[in-house]
Scaffold this active site. Sequence first.
Site, short mmCIF file in Angstrom:
data_model
loop_
_atom_site.label_atom_id
_atom_site.label_comp_id
_atom_site.label_asym_id
_atom_site.label_seq_id
_atom_site.Cartn_x
_atom_site.Cartn_y
_atom_site.Cartn_z
N HIS A 163 45.32 33.81 47.48
CA HIS A 163 45.86 34.73 47.28
C HIS A 163 45.37 36.29 46.31
O HIS A 163 44.61 35.83 46.17
CB HIS A 163 46.83 35.13 46.54
CG HIS A 163 48.17 36.21 46.60
ND1 HIS A 163 48.20 37.62 46.74
CD2 HIS A 163 49.21 36.09 47.82
CE1 HIS A 163 48.93 37.75 46.70
NE2 HIS A 163 50.28 37.50 47.10
N ARG A 191 51.57 46.24 47.76
CA ARG A 191 50.74 46.62 48.87
C ARG A 191 52.49 47.47 50.10
O ARG A 191 51.92 47.81 50.08
CB ARG A 191 49.79 45.89 49.14
CG ARG A 191 48.62 45.91 48.57
CD ARG A 191 47.60 45.04 48.81
NE ARG A 191 48.77 43.24 47.71
CZ ARG A 191 47.85 42.21 49.15
NH1 ARG A 191 47.65 42.55 50.80
NH2 ARG A 191 48.50 41.78 48.27
#
Lengths: 248, 604
Positions: free
Chosen positions: B236, B256
């Site tokens: 990740h 994000r």
Amino acid sequence: MPTTATFRIWRGNAQGGKFEDYATPVSEGMVVLDAVHQIQADQANDLAVRWNCKAGKCGSCSAEVNGQPRLMCMTRLNQLNLDEPVTVEPMRAFPSIKDLVTDVSWNFRVKKGIRPFKPRPPDAPDGTWRMQQADVERVQEFRKCIECFLCQDVCHVLRDHKQFDGFVGPRFLTYAAALEMHPLDEERRARELKTTHGIGYCNITKCCTKVCPESITITDNAIIPLKERVVDELYDPTVKLLRFFRRK
Amino acid sequence: MAEYETHEYEVLVIGAGGAGLRAAIEAAAAGVSVGLICKSLLGKAHTVMAEGGIAAALSNVDDRDNWKVHFTDTMRGGQYVNNWRMAELHAKEAPDRVRELEAWGALFDRTDDGRILQRNFGGHRYPRLAHVGDRTGLEMIRTLQDHGIHKGMAVHMECTVVTLLKDGPRVAGAFAYERERGRFKVFRAKAVILATGGVGRAFKITSNSWEGTGDGHSLAYHAGAELMDMEFVQFHPTGMVWPPSVRGLLVTEAVRGEGGVLKNSTGRRFMFDDIPDLYRAQTADNEDEGFRYTQGDTNARRPPELLTRDHVARCIMREVKAGRGSPHGGVFLDISWIKARLPNAEEHIRKKLPSMYHQFKQLADIDITKEPMEIGPTTHYIMGGVRVDGESQMSTVPGLFAAGECAAGINGANRLGGNSLSDLLVFGKRAGEYSAKFAREQKPPAIDARQVDDAAKRAVEPFERSAGNEGPFQVQFALQELMQDLVGIVRSEAEMRRALAGLEALKQRADRAGVAGHREFNTGWHAALDLRHLLTVSEAITRSALERKESRGGHFREDYPDKDPAAGTFNIVVRKNRDGGMDVVRTPIPPMPAALKAIIDEYK
């Protein structure tokens, strides 16, 4: 910050035990659980401790650090006085299993005894519901609960008065509140809240709210409204009268 | 056979995260007896850590979305080596599984007209993730748990399976110990579902808890099942890097999704510098368009920060290696900059990302509404797992099923964020349904006393060795270092050869690992027993990664940095051979039906 610190950890089981001191290196950013893990890996392989996420999200590593109910993974060492030994002991309201691990199975049995979610029929033909964000948010606060049971640990009804048979504790009053205030729920729990769940035992000292690592306003937002609901449903004279006639 | 506490179920579910709980609920609903084994307490499984949401084409937010787009996104994200049938079923069934959660009491965030709200996420073309702030996993597991406990399943908490039991070719049950007293338990079952999650603990920097030791992968492998796609490990892109004690802890992609941007030490938004051709048409080419996308402008294209996880992780590594990293070896993730664009930005951030706010404030003294976070890649997920039939989730061993992270297929070479929670629900349900069906058609299996006695003898061996010999935790740490350094984000033939030799040496060390004390809640003993699983999955990952001589999705080879179309036609499968060694074979991917191909052509 010193380079080593001493942790005074309770070692023992249901038969008894004692505190033992372990010195271990410490560094910036460490939490109590890190120190316990270091001790476990280097000095005491069989030291029993529960943990999972190490991020304050699973509620496994509950303990009493310097006497305060805390999640070990969220207790930074720089919040503690490391010039003196840091005491780490299990939650004292529950029976000991070993070291920092307690028998919390009572909580799981209690939850099963609370009537489950029962939604109203769907609002739309496709089987879905409509809910407003504001209504959802009220309940989302309670659903943040990570079931660490620190509120149960600190509740004097359980901890000091051992009312495990007649009182479900703040965690499960919050659980019941989440169900009762769920926008879709149609189940009625007032009578049981009063009787088997023992809501009357809570005298709103708010200790539970103070220790909640998720900052849930347990007493004010969950328990007090639930108490009001119980009163409304069970003591309302109009309702009582109606009930009286309905029974005939 | 010595006397052991024995339990009998028609279906035994091993693992009580999202997939295990969903499977157990479905099997119980089908009317068979169900046992559910949790390695920890009920409700503590790693699913609670899932933050972003559940991907399902409900099309509540953007009505252009449908299962075909979701299917296409999943296949593209997986670089087309996915099990296309699973990707199809997943995309079709996820919406119903989400609505079902709502019927069981889950409270998702809402749209203005009162339906389930959906958010943007990497690799998903439209806002698709049903969510609850950034604690969706907790909502999901609690909903399943609170629903499941009233469905009549027997729950065995803090119980760890050491080995599966067989009756001829078919599975017969499991041999386990309970942590509290250290007593052994024998489970006899007509069908067994593995839902044990991932393998993150094989790496040093990981978002996974102590439970993620690849138990299901290893149990299945040693029981004769095949593992597939083990080279595909997802790193990740955003894990915490500081302070050291939380290194690897996940920072949700939702940061994000809500407008967070990645910057290097020079302040440059480096993600604009490297947009893969496969995604160029759907990616914003300027900051303004990217921001509008995160705020729900359906005409804008997504910012490059929301490209697939494998790509973003490698871009971050590149910046760090080039000396443009942050002080603690990561890069900067900044959500606070949206102040310039939004009124009340600080409150907005706290509301949309409450756990992240809390996590950084408490663990790193960082206020994410005011300053950037330092982040870097962390081992998060394994796409590979037990090779299963796409419809039924049954492995190559009759009666042995797998669902969720420990099964392979749905994700191919790279998983899209949000597809994990939907995977757990869709295939958890299917595993429950088909295992119940299988169980009803079978006679009870016989338990072989010799298998049980052997397993019990092996399990207590660490007590018979001197604890001074070798510490189980030290072997685990060495294994984690080795895998991190030699089989991590960037791989090469030479390093992986060294890893294989290193694993062989670690096997010897594991065989010497001893523990002191008694069997009651002895974490050293538990760690010693987990070593076998970690060693097995580490070897499977390494051998599979050596065999795939190309770069694709989560698997990146610096000696073969490009994708090889010829390698897109097969999956890599490992299985145990007669001598106990690990065979590695290439298995052709069955041709995709024309109808699915047409969908991909239409929506890609």
